[in-house]
Design a protein around this motif. Sequence first.
Motif, short mmCIF file in Angstrom:
data_model
loop_
_atom_site.label_atom_id
_atom_site.label_comp_id
_atom_site.label_asym_id
_atom_site.label_seq_id
_atom_site.Cartn_x
_atom_site.Cartn_y
_atom_site.Cartn_z
N ALA A 1 -0.28 4.93 1.50
CA ALA A 1 0.46 5.50 2.62
C ALA A 1 1.00 6.88 2.29
O ALA A 1 1.19 7.72 3.18
N ALA A 2 1.27 7.12 0.99
CA ALA A 2 1.80 8.42 0.60
C ALA A 2 0.78 9.53 0.85
O ALA A 2 1.14 10.65 1.23
N SER A 3 -0.49 9.23 0.64
CA SER A 3 -1.54 10.24 0.84
C SER A 3 -2.11 10.21 2.25
O SER A 3 -2.65 11.20 2.73
N ALA A 4 -2.00 9.07 2.92
CA ALA A 4 -2.52 8.95 4.28
C ALA A 4 -1.54 8.10 5.10
O ALA A 4 -1.71 6.88 5.21
N PRO A 5 -0.49 8.72 5.65
CA PRO A 5 0.52 7.97 6.41
C PRO A 5 -0.10 7.09 7.49
O PRO A 5 -1.02 7.50 8.19
N GLY A 6 0.42 5.85 7.56
CA GLY A 6 -0.09 4.91 8.54
C GLY A 6 -1.30 4.13 8.09
O GLY A 6 -1.80 3.27 8.83
N SER A 7 -1.77 4.40 6.86
CA SER A 7 -2.99 3.74 6.39
C SER A 7 -2.74 2.33 5.89
O SER A 7 -3.67 1.55 5.74
N LEU B 1 6.64 0.74 6.25
CA LEU B 1 5.56 -0.11 5.73
C LEU B 1 5.69 -1.57 6.14
O LEU B 1 4.75 -2.35 5.99
N VAL B 2 6.87 -1.96 6.63
CA VAL B 2 7.12 -3.38 6.93
C VAL B 2 7.07 -3.60 8.44
O VAL B 2 7.96 -3.18 9.17
N ARG B 3 6.03 -4.27 8.90
CA ARG B 3 5.85 -4.52 10.33
C ARG B 3 6.71 -5.68 10.81
O ARG B 3 7.13 -5.72 11.96
N SER B 4 6.93 -6.65 9.93
CA SER B 4 7.81 -7.76 10.27
C SER B 4 8.25 -8.43 8.98
O SER B 4 7.61 -8.29 7.93
N LEU B 5 9.34 -9.19 9.08
CA LEU B 5 9.86 -9.98 7.97
C LEU B 5 9.96 -11.44 8.40
O LEU B 5 10.47 -11.74 9.49
N VAL B 6 9.48 -12.33 7.55
CA VAL B 6 9.74 -13.75 7.70
C VAL B 6 10.50 -14.18 6.46
O VAL B 6 9.98 -14.11 5.34
N LEU B 7 11.74 -14.62 6.65
CA LEU B 7 12.60 -15.00 5.53
C LEU B 7 12.84 -16.51 5.58
O LEU B 7 13.49 -17.01 6.51
N GLY C 1 0.69 -0.82 5.03
CA GLY C 1 1.83 -1.55 5.58
C GLY C 1 1.38 -2.93 5.99
O GLY C 1 0.19 -3.26 5.96
N GLY C 2 2.33 -3.77 6.36
CA GLY C 2 1.98 -5.12 6.76
C GLY C 2 3.21 -5.98 6.98
O GLY C 2 4.35 -5.50 7.00
N HIS C 3 2.97 -7.25 7.14
CA HIS C 3 4.03 -8.23 7.33
C HIS C 3 4.43 -8.80 5.96
O HIS C 3 3.59 -8.91 5.06
N VAL C 4 5.69 -9.16 5.82
CA VAL C 4 6.18 -9.73 4.56
C VAL C 4 6.80 -11.09 4.83
O VAL C 4 7.68 -11.22 5.69
N GLY D 1 0.79 -1.22 0.00
CA GLY D 1 0.00 0.00 0.00
C GLY D 1 0.82 1.26 0.00
O GLY D 1 0.44 2.26 0.63
N ALA D 2 1.96 1.26 -0.70
CA ALA D 2 2.83 2.44 -0.71
C ALA D 2 2.11 3.68 -1.21
O ALA D 2 2.31 4.78 -0.69
N ARG D 3 1.26 3.54 -2.21
CA ARG D 3 0.54 4.71 -2.74
C ARG D 3 -0.45 5.25 -1.73
O ARG D 3 -0.58 6.46 -1.54
#
Length: 248
Positions: free
Chosen positions: A67-73, A98-104, A75-78, A63-65
């Motif tokens: 978030a650009a117009s509404a910060p915090g709107s 935008l990245v709350r957590s990473l699972v690699l 993001g998520g886990h990857v 949701g980068a676009r």
Amino acid sequence: MQKQRVVFVHGAGTFGAAAWPKQHGMALQYDALFLKRHGFDAQAEPLESDFAADVDIVLECLGAREAASAPGSRGGHVVAHSQGAISAMLAAVERPDLVRSLVLVEPACLSLTAELPATAAYRSLMEPLFRIRHELSDDDYQREFVRRAFSSEAAVLNTPEARRTARRLRLQAPPWEAPLHIVPGVPTLVLTGGWEPLYEEIAGYLQETGALHRVAAGGHRPHDSVEGDRMIRSFIADVSRAGTVQAS
């Protein structure tokens, strides 16, 4: 209440939801997106891999676009597997907000451990093959890649999708060329299968920088095991709960 988003980034083989058979059910609890990396399509001809394009796809799914117009709107886990971990980490470096957590899962992040012994040995084995990949047929390249990387025989290319899969594999850039950096402050789980020193070495390096490392049986796809799936779900749930407590 809006569901938290989880973006799944596949490796070099199957893609989209097919790459995550054990994680389908997470869509009941999360806003789960199973993306397709650049050049991966069920019908279109495969394309050369592109780290930057993959990062853009990951960020778009986060949701980068918006978030650009509404910060915090957004993001998520990857959650990312093998070569998909490269674009996941690059996305987290570019937009850590935008990245709350990473699972690699079995991350092919070889540029982080270039000087370590298992990575150096793997590169010395695979680099000659990568140098001539455009001179080989898809079939010959896949056969030799699988033999060197997994010490096994490649599947016979008897379907159109199998042939496209082989071509995509040949078009993947060497993972040690990715401009990777450590992602500070992002909760990270590294899940490995305990079968290959290369991935254990990468996991150990990431653990030293703050990541949590867990091992589950399953070879290069530990997320397909019951235990690996449980570890992924538990980690994301724990991070989600911690974030909810902090927000309140």
